[in-house]
Scaffold this motif. Structure first.
Motif, PDB file in Angstrom:
ATOM      1  N   GLU A   4      19.001  81.398 -15.380  1.00  0.00           N
ATOM      2  CA  GLU A   4      17.816  80.623 -15.005  1.00  0.00           C
ATOM      3  C   GLU A   4      17.201  79.941 -16.230  1.00  0.00           C
ATOM      4  O   GLU A   4      16.767  78.786 -16.162  1.00  0.00           O
ATOM      5  N   ARG A   5      17.172  80.649 -17.355  1.00  0.00           N
ATOM      6  CA  ARG A   5      16.616  80.066 -18.584  1.00  0.00           C
ATOM      7  C   ARG A   5      17.442  78.837 -19.004  1.00  0.00           C
ATOM      8  O   ARG A   5      16.883  77.784 -19.343  1.00  0.00           O
ATOM      9  N   LEU A   6      18.750  78.970 -18.961  1.00  0.00           N
ATOM     10  CA  LEU A   6      19.619  77.860 -19.353  1.00  0.00           C
ATOM     11  C   LEU A   6      19.473  76.689 -18.388  1.00  0.00           C
ATOM     12  O   LEU A   6      19.463  75.531 -18.802  1.00  0.00           O
ATOM     13  N   TRP A   7      19.354  76.998 -17.102  1.00  0.00           N
ATOM     14  CA  TRP A   7      19.223  75.947 -16.098  1.00  0.00           C
ATOM     15  C   TRP A   7      17.941  75.152 -16.301  1.00  0.00           C
ATOM     16  O   TRP A   7      17.925  73.919 -16.162  1.00  0.00           O
ATOM     17  N   LYS A   8      16.853  75.803 -16.658  1.00  0.00           N
ATOM     18  CA  LYS A   8      15.589  75.102 -16.886  1.00  0.00           C
ATOM     19  C   LYS A   8      15.666  74.199 -18.113  1.00  0.00           C
ATOM     20  O   LYS A   8      15.044  73.130 -18.151  1.00  0.00           O
ATOM     21  N   VAL A  10      18.390  72.658 -19.049  1.00  0.00           N
ATOM     22  CA  VAL A  10      19.153  71.501 -18.564  1.00  0.00           C
ATOM     23  C   VAL A  10      18.244  70.564 -17.769  1.00  0.00           C
ATOM     24  O   VAL A  10      18.262  69.346 -17.951  1.00  0.00           O
ATOM     25  N   LEU A  11      17.423  71.126 -16.888  1.00  0.00           N
ATOM     26  CA  LEU A  11      16.524  70.301 -16.079  1.00  0.00           C
ATOM     27  C   LEU A  11      15.546  69.524 -16.951  1.00  0.00           C
ATOM     28  O   LEU A  11      15.250  68.348 -16.692  1.00  0.00           O
ATOM     29  N   LEU A  12      15.038  70.176 -17.979  1.00  0.00           N
ATOM     30  CA  LEU A  12      14.115  69.503 -18.894  1.00  0.00           C
ATOM     31  C   LEU A  12      14.779  68.282 -19.523  1.00  0.00           C
ATOM     32  O   LEU A  12      14.166  67.213 -19.661  1.00  0.00           O
ATOM     33  N   ASN A  13      16.058  68.419 -19.861  1.00  0.00           N
ATOM     34  CA  ASN A  13      16.774  67.330 -20.516  1.00  0.00           C
ATOM     35  C   ASN A  13      17.390  66.339 -19.536  1.00  0.00           C
ATOM     36  O   ASN A  13      18.140  65.453 -19.943  1.00  0.00           O
ATOM     37  N   GLN A  14      17.063  66.494 -18.251  1.00  0.00           N
ATOM     38  CA  GLN A  14      17.444  65.507 -17.249  1.00  0.00           C
ATOM     39  C   GLN A  14      16.272  64.577 -16.921  1.00  0.00           C
ATOM     40  O   GLN A  14      16.310  63.845 -15.933  1.00  0.00           O
ATOM     41  N   PHE A  15      15.241  64.606 -17.750  1.00  0.00           N
ATOM     42  CA  PHE A  15      14.090  63.710 -17.582  1.00  0.00           C
ATOM     43  C   PHE A  15      14.567  62.262 -17.480  1.00  0.00           C
ATOM     44  O   PHE A  15      15.520  61.861 -18.153  1.00  0.00           O
ATOM     45  N   GLU A  30      17.047  66.130 -30.227  1.00  0.00           N
ATOM     46  CA  GLU A  30      16.621  67.422 -29.680  1.00  0.00           C
ATOM     47  C   GLU A  30      17.450  67.819 -28.463  1.00  0.00           C
ATOM     48  O   GLU A  30      17.842  68.982 -28.309  1.00  0.00           O
ATOM     49  N   SER A  31      17.715  66.853 -27.577  1.00  0.00           N
ATOM     50  CA  SER A  31      18.475  67.185 -26.366  1.00  0.00           C
ATOM     51  C   SER A  31      19.910  67.575 -26.713  1.00  0.00           C
ATOM     52  O   SER A  31      20.486  68.459 -26.056  1.00  0.00           O
ATOM     53  N   ASP A  34      19.739  71.127 -27.697  1.00  0.00           N
ATOM     54  CA  ASP A  34      19.527  71.957 -26.516  1.00  0.00           C
ATOM     55  C   ASP A  34      20.817  72.145 -25.725  1.00  0.00           C
ATOM     56  O   ASP A  34      21.163  73.257 -25.308  1.00  0.00           O
ATOM     57  N   TYR A  35      21.544  71.064 -25.514  1.00  0.00           N
ATOM     58  CA  TYR A  35      22.783  71.148 -24.747  1.00  0.00           C
ATOM     59  C   TYR A  35      23.824  72.000 -25.460  1.00  0.00           C
ATOM     60  O   TYR A  35      24.567  72.761 -24.831  1.00  0.00           O
ATOM     61  N   ALA A  36      23.897  71.875 -26.777  1.00  0.00           N
ATOM     62  CA  ALA A  36      24.847  72.691 -27.540  1.00  0.00           C
ATOM     63  C   ALA A  36      24.531  74.172 -27.372  1.00  0.00           C
ATOM     64  O   ALA A  36      25.432  75.006 -27.198  1.00  0.00           O
ATOM     65  N   GLY A  37      23.235  74.514 -27.404  1.00  0.00           N
ATOM     66  CA  GLY A  37      22.842  75.902 -27.213  1.00  0.00           C
ATOM     67  C   GLY A  37      23.131  76.399 -25.806  1.00  0.00           C
ATOM     68  O   GLY A  37      23.584  77.533 -25.613  1.00  0.00           O
ATOM     69  N   VAL A  38      22.889  75.535 -24.814  1.00  0.00           N
ATOM     70  CA  VAL A  38      23.163  75.900 -23.424  1.00  0.00           C
ATOM     71  C   VAL A  38      24.650  76.169 -23.224  1.00  0.00           C
ATOM     72  O   VAL A  38      25.052  77.167 -22.607  1.00  0.00           O
TER      73      VAL A  38
END
Length: 215
Positions: A4-8, A10-15, A30-31, A34-38
């Motif tokens: 769930e944490r990873l999914w949120k 991803v959603l943040l970076n789908q702005f 920044e995105s 984030d994606y690399a960490g996800v």
């Protein structure tokens, strides 16, 4: 909780300003982080979960099927297994048959529809039990036959696999618009200058055509 944490993230970076490329540079820096960490966290979760599900013996490989129905197909491996095929780039291919939401050991199944490739002075033929594709040496697809029905995909005298260039110079909004007048700038590329057989089967056969343009 971790999924769930990873999914949120991803959603943040789908702005909506990130997706079309209309944000400032710092947003993409920044995105990307984030994606690399996800992806890293997701791969770790996947690895731990698959080890528990497959119960593979040391040195053995299993194929896991996450779908709701039985799946058959080719998987790419780093190391060979029984019946695998070596690829042109040093990897290995194996045929897998895995049950719905389950796993099956690799090397225990054999593909029932081998593919092959042939060549002569005119070109190449890729073929299995279902389709026959004929290519000229300049990269054109001259024929595509559906063998069970005898259906010819291409009209007589026509060819496919043509590469065409169009100018893309819109009047405004160059991230979105493709103006109609671009169709007037059609330029067909010359045929391939080089060709070769990459793989001969039986799991996968492949051709490589090399083109040059703009030089």
């Amino acid at each position: 909780a971790e999924i769930e944490r990873l999914w949120k993230i991803v959603l943040l970076n789908q702005f909506h300003d990130i997706l079309p490329g209309s944000s400032i540079a710092e947003v993409y820096e920044e995105s990307s982080k984030d994606y690399a960490g996800v992806l890293a966290s997701a791969r770790a979760l996947e690895s731990r979960s698959l080890k528990k599900i497959t119960h593979s013996k040391k040195g053995a490989c299993s194929a896991f099927n996450p779908l709701g129905w039985e799946r058959r197909g080719i998987v790419r491996l780093e190391e060979p297994v029984s019946g695998s095929q070596k690829t042109h780039d040093g990897a290995h291919l194996a045929w897998a048959v895995a049950p719905s939401l389950g796993a099956a050991p690799l090397g225990s199944a054999r593909a029932g529809d081998p593919v092959r490739v042939e060549s002569d002075s005119k070109g190449f033929v890729l073929e299995n039990q279902t389709v026959r594709a004929e290519f000229s040496r300049d990269g054109l697809l001259r024929r595509m036959l559906h063998k069970p029905t005898g259906r010819e995909t291409l009209p007589v005298g026509e060819s496919a696999n043509r590469f065409v260039l169009f100018d893309d110079r819109p009047n405004c909004f160059d991230a979105w618009d493709v103006d109609a007048f671009h169709l007037e700038t059609r330029k067909e590329l010359p045929g391939a200058g080089k060709c070769r057989i990459l793989e001969r089967g039986p799991l996968r056969a492949g051709l490589e055509f090399r083109y040059e343009f703009g030089v």
